[in-house]
Motif scaffolding. Sequence first.
Motif, short mmCIF file in Angstrom:
data_model
loop_
_atom_site.label_atom_id
_atom_site.label_comp_id
_atom_site.label_asym_id
_atom_site.label_seq_id
_atom_site.Cartn_x
_atom_site.Cartn_y
_atom_site.Cartn_z
N VAL A 78 1.16 -0.85 0.02
CA VAL A 78 0.10 0.32 -0.15
C VAL A 78 0.75 1.23 -0.09
CG1 VAL A 78 -1.39 1.20 1.22
CG2 VAL A 78 -2.16 -1.07 1.17
N VAL A 79 1.76 1.35 0.63
CA VAL A 79 2.84 2.56 1.02
C VAL A 79 3.57 2.72 -0.34
CG1 VAL A 79 4.79 2.94 2.15
CG2 VAL A 79 3.46 2.61 3.45
N GLY A 80 3.74 1.46 -1.48
CA GLY A 80 4.42 1.70 -3.33
C GLY A 80 4.03 1.78 -3.54
N LEU A 81 2.35 1.83 -3.03
CA LEU A 81 1.42 1.46 -4.38
C LEU A 81 1.10 3.60 -4.29
CD1 LEU A 81 -1.25 -0.62 -4.32
CD2 LEU A 81 0.00 0.24 -5.92
N MET A 82 0.92 4.30 -2.99
CA MET A 82 0.31 5.33 -2.65
C MET A 82 1.49 6.53 -3.05
SD MET A 82 -2.40 5.30 -2.19
CE MET A 82 -2.93 3.87 -3.12
N THR A 83 3.00 6.02 -2.88
CA THR A 83 3.88 6.66 -3.03
C THR A 83 4.19 7.14 -4.61
OG1 THR A 83 5.23 6.17 -1.07
CG2 THR A 83 6.58 7.13 -2.96
N VAL A 84 3.67 6.19 -5.36
CA VAL A 84 4.00 6.58 -7.09
C VAL A 84 2.74 7.38 -7.11
CG1 VAL A 84 3.71 4.89 -8.74
CG2 VAL A 84 5.32 3.82 -7.04
N ALA A 85 1.76 6.64 -6.49
CA ALA A 85 0.54 7.73 -7.74
C ALA A 85 0.62 9.20 -6.91
CB ALA A 85 -0.40 7.18 -6.27
N GLY A 86 1.38 9.10 -5.40
CA GLY A 86 1.79 10.56 -4.82
C GLY A 86 2.28 11.51 -5.84
N LEU A 87 3.48 10.95 -6.15
CA LEU A 87 4.50 11.57 -7.80
C LEU A 87 4.26 11.23 -8.89
CD1 LEU A 87 7.90 9.19 -5.05
CD2 LEU A 87 6.68 11.97 -5.19
N THR A 88 3.36 10.75 -8.72
CA THR A 88 3.16 10.80 -10.51
C THR A 88 1.53 11.81 -10.75
OG1 THR A 88 1.99 8.53 -10.77
CG2 THR A 88 4.30 8.67 -11.19
N ASP A 89 0.89 11.02 -10.73
CA ASP A 89 -0.55 11.94 -10.92
C ASP A 89 -0.51 12.92 -10.16
OD1 ASP A 89 -3.35 12.37 -12.13
OD2 ASP A 89 -3.89 11.11 -10.21
N HIS A 90 -0.47 12.88 -8.64
CA HIS A 90 -0.44 14.09 -7.87
C HIS A 90 -0.12 15.40 -7.41
CE1 HIS A 90 -4.94 11.57 -6.37
NE2 HIS A 90 -4.33 10.57 -6.60
N ARG A 91 1.69 15.27 -8.11
CA ARG A 91 2.02 15.35 -8.00
C ARG A 91 2.25 16.72 -8.10
NH1 ARG A 91 8.55 14.43 -9.17
NH2 ARG A 91 9.27 16.14 -8.08
N ARG A 99 -8.83 19.55 -5.38
CA ARG A 99 -7.68 20.00 -6.62
C ARG A 99 -6.46 18.59 -7.25
NH1 ARG A 99 -6.74 25.72 -3.32
NH2 ARG A 99 -8.69 26.73 -3.72
N GLY A 100 -6.99 17.81 -6.81
CA GLY A 100 -6.06 16.47 -7.82
C GLY A 100 -4.82 16.22 -6.65
N GLY A 101 -4.91 16.98 -5.45
CA GLY A 101 -3.51 16.87 -4.49
C GLY A 101 -3.35 15.41 -3.65
N TRP A 102 -2.40 15.29 -3.09
CA TRP A 102 -1.50 14.01 -2.37
C TRP A 102 -2.71 14.16 -1.45
CZ3 TRP A 102 1.22 15.87 2.29
CH2 TRP A 102 1.46 17.26 1.45
N GLU A 103 -3.48 14.78 -0.81
CA GLU A 103 -4.06 14.35 0.56
C GLU A 103 -4.53 13.25 1.16
OE1 GLU A 103 -7.74 16.13 2.55
OE2 GLU A 103 -7.73 16.47 0.66
#
Length: 165
Positions: A78-91, A99-103
Motif C-alpha cells: 500500500v505504501v509503495g502504491l500510494m507513493t507512486v501515485a503521489g509522485l506521478t498523478d498527484h505531484r 484539486r488533484g493533490g496528494w491528501e
Amino acid sequence: MDLDLGMLVLRLALGPMLLAHGANKVWGGGGLSGTAGWFEALGLRPGWLHARVAAVTEMGAGVLVTLGLLTGPAVAAVVGLMTVAGLTDHRGKGYFVFRGGWEYVLLVAVCALALAVTGPGGWSLDAVLDLTTSGPWWGLAAAVVGLLAAGGLLAVFHRPVPDEG
C-alpha cells in the motif's frame, strides 16, 4: 475487544477500497487498455505493464488488508502504491484532493501504516494463524520497503514526456 473492533473497521474501510481501485483498473470504463494509456500519460512506461502490476498489487493488498493476513507485507504494498501515485498523478497539484493533490494518497498510506504498527486485531487471519507480521518494527519495515520499492520503480520506469509549450 474495542481494539479488535476498531482494527476490523479500519481494515473493512481500507481493504475493499483498495480492491475496488484495482478492479476498476481492469474492468472500469476504459479497462486495462485505458489504464495503460493513463499510465503512459503519467510517464510510467510501458503502460500495459504498469496497469497490470498496479491492478494486481491493489487487489492483492486489498484482499490481504481486508482479511488481516500478512499485514506488514500488505501495508508495504500500500505504501509503495500510494507513493507512486503521489509522485506521478498527484505531484505539483497541492495538498487537497479536490484539486488533484496528494491528501488522499497520504491519508491511505498513513492509515495503512497505523494498521501495520498496531496490528490487524484479534478478528483477523493473522491472529487465527498466530502470525506476527505487525508491530512497530513491521510498521517501520513496511514504510521503508514501500518507499524503496516505489523509488526503484520510478527510477527505472518513470519517463515523463516534457510539456510542449
